[in-house]
Design an enzyme around this catalytic site. Structure first.
Site, short mmCIF file in Angstrom:
data_model
loop_
_atom_site.label_atom_id
_atom_site.label_comp_id
_atom_site.label_asym_id
_atom_site.label_seq_id
_atom_site.Cartn_x
_atom_site.Cartn_y
_atom_site.Cartn_z
N TYR A 192 0.79 -1.23 0.00
CA TYR A 192 0.00 0.00 0.00
C TYR A 192 0.83 1.29 0.00
CZ TYR A 192 -4.09 -2.88 0.85
OH TYR A 192 -5.10 -3.81 0.72
N LEU A 193 2.12 1.18 0.29
CA LEU A 193 2.96 2.37 0.39
C LEU A 193 3.83 2.52 -0.85
CD1 LEU A 193 4.10 2.07 4.11
CD2 LEU A 193 2.19 3.39 3.19
#
Length: 761
Positions: free
Chosen positions: A719-720
């Site tokens: 997600y990053l």
């Protein structure tokens, strides 16, 4: 590293270099003589050709010998000297061949197979123009040229030798001799080099026709080993009596025996499903006898497998090495594929062995038999013009496809839930890297229009249509709380897990005021992988009023958003922005949170361990937002005790060091000599070093305690945007190895290469 690299490129041993260097100086002195002798050599060549036409092979050899002797006499009358020259010429030709060809092991860090085609793209073949350019750059660096072969004069050869001597002198200087064990001159082991040159696919143009590859070749999957029947001494008992099972039924019984100590085997649904599927594998005679699972005794089987497990742990180094070598052999044969002229790693080339399905949480299908996957279940995907994978002898594949619009290599359908399983490429591959890059770029596009979207869904809270209101409130939760959308599932097929769109009335509690906050919504439900999501959130007044409206006249088991599903929501999001889905919001909010937290938490005055703690705290904020929880590790308390023991010992060491420093200062005041001053400096440095070590341990303890129930890896890898982390590392001089391990660095090679220290998500 540069020294080693030049050594590899030269491909010349030191003995041959010595010959070249010793002869080079003499030959350079007689440079002028060779001009006069050039014509004589040409005459000899003509004579040689005339001899060929006159004599047969045997006569020609004799005449050739004579000419060689005469040529030697023309130079200095020494036949030994001529042999040296002949060797040098052959060595020069080898060097020219080596210099003139690009080294194939450079490509993507692996040796490319010799059979790969490399014709131009215009004819529909597989060499990309960008890659050709990169090869040219390598050739330029090696000072090699691709020119038509020409006849070289002796002068040219002498000039080349002189240049080569100078170049070799430079190459030899920085090199260190190695001993047999691959150690340097200082006796220290050299660290293994990572592949220096990788396929920079992100610098190439992407395909616009929807194709994922142009050429794909692989060896297919590795199947699970065949079942080996139990030794005769290991017995199965039914109702206290020994009973010999047929191999089919015995294999399924061993699956249950291996899990006998696990809590799964105590659950009614697990036992019921297992017994039902087990009976399907029994013969009619076995079925008639075995009618009650409670009368079955698997203890001897379970003890046998425990003993097997212990024996594996006690294996000798030689046995372990043998297994390791076999695994490496399988990896080299099946673990790589050729995609568009590059060797790419395959993620999971082994087919999962048969066993009992566990599922997560209270899955209704737990205990069912996962059947053995056979070649006739397998669909192979590869290029038409590749060497197709061969099935095991006497079998055949279900299907052979050539679909370059998909990224999988092998697929099959598993029997429990009917889902399709795939063999895909490794996360470090171009296919996976491109997908990640695209995902984060889509999230960055959302950043530009997110305020407009938020204004719109706030406006929709007041809509006269209930479906629009429900959609707007759901979108608010997805944006604010990073909730998953929640896909619809068939009744009874999977565990009772929900997402935003599938929330029921029983999953939320509304409180006009709670804990000093107004309009509080209390969430309590099982999310993905049956992980509990519990959160108390103050919301805007209009959201609160809408929720009250949605819940009116409904039972606890009724849907909260009864006029909404993920299909409707994602269709609406597509209209707002191309490529926008509920997951893009989750990725955007995770990445933007990390960037903001890093700016707030990182202090320029902190040392490296403190900065890494700040990074982990920023990552933790994202993991909490995304509800990435985990159960505390079983060894957590013990590892914390060990760490605390180290901290206490380090504190005692620091106290001793400080006492010694105080004593040294007092001594220096009395003596006032150079020796005592040096002693004070030494003791001071020792105190500083121990203080730094103590701080590292304390930071480590804090980090572990805070990460006790939070899983940082999921958000960091999925997600990053990795470019945020890379930019942060470059800005604060933090080694990237402290944030990403080797596997993760391979996965995010594209981000490491392209992100500068001023990158903004």
């Amino acid at each position: 590293m540069s020294g080693d690299h030049s050594h590899n490129d030269s491909q010349i041993d030191y003995g041959s270099r010595a010959n070249v260097l010793s002869d080079c100086s003499d030959s350079h002195k007689h440079k002028d003589k060779y001009k006069d002798k050039e014509h004589k050599h040409k005459d000899h060549k003509k004579d040689k050709e005339r001899e060929k036409s006159k004599y047969g092979n045997s006569d020609h050899k004799d005449s050739d010998k004579k000419h060689k002797e005469e040529r030697v006499k023309h130079k200095d009358g020494s036949t030994d000297r001529h042999k040296h020259k002949d060797k040098e010429k052959r060595k020069e030709e080898k060097v020219r061949v080596l210099d003139g060809k690009p080294k194939k092991e450079k490509e993507n860090g692996f040796a490319s197979p010799p059979r790969i085609k490399s014709e131009p793209d215009s004819d529909g073949f597989y060499q990309s123009p960008k890659h050709e350019k990169s090869l040219k750059r390598v050739r330029d660096d090696d000072n090699s040229e691709f020119k038509p072969k020409k006849v070289k004069t002796e002068n040219d050869r002498m000039d080349k030798k002189v240049k080569k001597k100078n170049q070799e002198d430079e190459d030899i200087k920085p090199k260190k001799t190695k001993n047999k064990k691959g150690e340097g001159a200082n006796g220290k082991k050299k660290a293994k080099k990572e592949p220096e040159e990788k396929w920079k696919w992100w610098e190439e143009e992407r395909s616009t026709d929807g194709s994922k590859w142009r050429f794909l070749e692989h060896k297919g999957p590795v199947f699970a080993a065949a079942y080996e029947p139990l030794p005769s001494k290991v017995k199965f008992y039914y109702d206290g009596k020994h009973m010999k099972l047929k191999p089919e039924a015995e294999e399924v019984a061993t699956f249950f025996a291996k899990m006998l100590d696990h809590e799964y085997t105590t659950k009614d649904i697990f036992r019921k499903n297992f017994f039902k599927d087990w009976r399907k594998e029994m013969t009619s005679e076995e079925k008639s006898k075995i009618t009650d699972l409670n009368k079955c005794e698997f203890n001897e089987m379970a003890d046998y497998f425990k003993a097997q497990s212990e024996a594996r742990k006690q294996m000798s180094k030689e046995e372990k090495l043998k297994i390791k070598e076999e695994n490496e052999r399988l990896l080299q044969e099946y673990g790589f594929c050729i995609m568009d002229n590059h060797k790419e790693r395959i993620a999971n080339f082994r087919i999962e062995p048969p066993g009992l399905f566990r599922g997560r949480g209270d899955h209704p299908k737990m205990g069912m038999l996962k059947r053995r996957i056979r070649p006739q279940d397998i669909i192979i995907n590869c290029s038409k013009d590749s060497n197709h994978p061969k099935p095991p002898p006497g079998t055949k594949w279900k299907e052979l496809r050539h679909d370059n619009k998909v990224t999988w290599l092998v697929s099959w359908t598993e029997n429990i839930q009917g889902s399709i399983k795939y063999i895909m490429l490794n996360p470090s591959s171009r296919i996976k890297g491109e997908k990640d890059w695209q995902k984060y770029e889509t999230a960055r596009r959302l950043k530009k229009c997110v305020e407009r979207l938020r204004a719109q869904y706030r406006e929709d809270w007041k809509s006269k249509e209930m479906r629009i209101r429900q959609r707007a409130v759901a979108l608010y939760f997805i944006d604010k709380l990073a909730l998953r959308a929640g896909n619809e599932k068939e009744e009874g097929e999977t565990a009772d897990t929900v997402g935003c769109c599938s929330l029921r009335v029983e999953h939320i509690v509304l409180s006009p005021e709670k804990d000093g906050q107004e309009f509080v919504v209390e969430f309590d439900f099982l999310g993905k992988d049956s992980i509990r999501y519990y959160n108390k959130v103050p919301v805007e007044k209009r959201v609160f009023k809408n929720l009250q409206l949605f819940m009116e006249g409904k039972q606890p088991e009724d849907d909260l958003f009864d006029r909404l599903n993920t299909t409707i929501l994602n269709k609406h999001l597509q209209e707002l922005m191309d490529g926008l889905t509920a997951k893009v919001f989750r990725t955007y909010n995770a990445s933007i949170t990390l960037q903001q937290q890093l700016k707030e938490l990182t202090s320029p005055d902190e040392n490296v361990p403190a900065k890494i703690l700040s990074y982990n705290r920023a990552n933790r904020a994202v993991a909490i937002l995304c509800n990435h929880q985990r159960a505390p590790p079983k060894t957590f308390e013990k590892s914390m005790q060990n760490l605390q023991t180290k901290i206490d010992a380090k504190k005692d060491q620091l106290s001793d060091a400080k006492r010694e420093l105080k004593s040294a200062k007092a001594d220096a005041k009395v003596r006032r000599d150079e020796k005592s001053k040096k002693s004070v400096e030494t003791k001071k440095k020792a105190v500083e070093r121990i203080e730094e070590q103590l701080m590292k341990l304390e930071v480590q303890a804090t980090d572990r305690e805070e990460n006790k129930q939070i899983a940082l890896g999921t958000s960091k890898l999925n997600y990053l945007d990795p470019r945020i982390s890379v930019a942060w590392c470059k800005k604060w001089d933090i080694p990237i190895e402290k944030i990403y391990n080797k596997t993760q660095r391979e996965k995010f090679a594209w981000a490491i290469d392209m992100a500068d220290d001023d990158y903004e998500f």
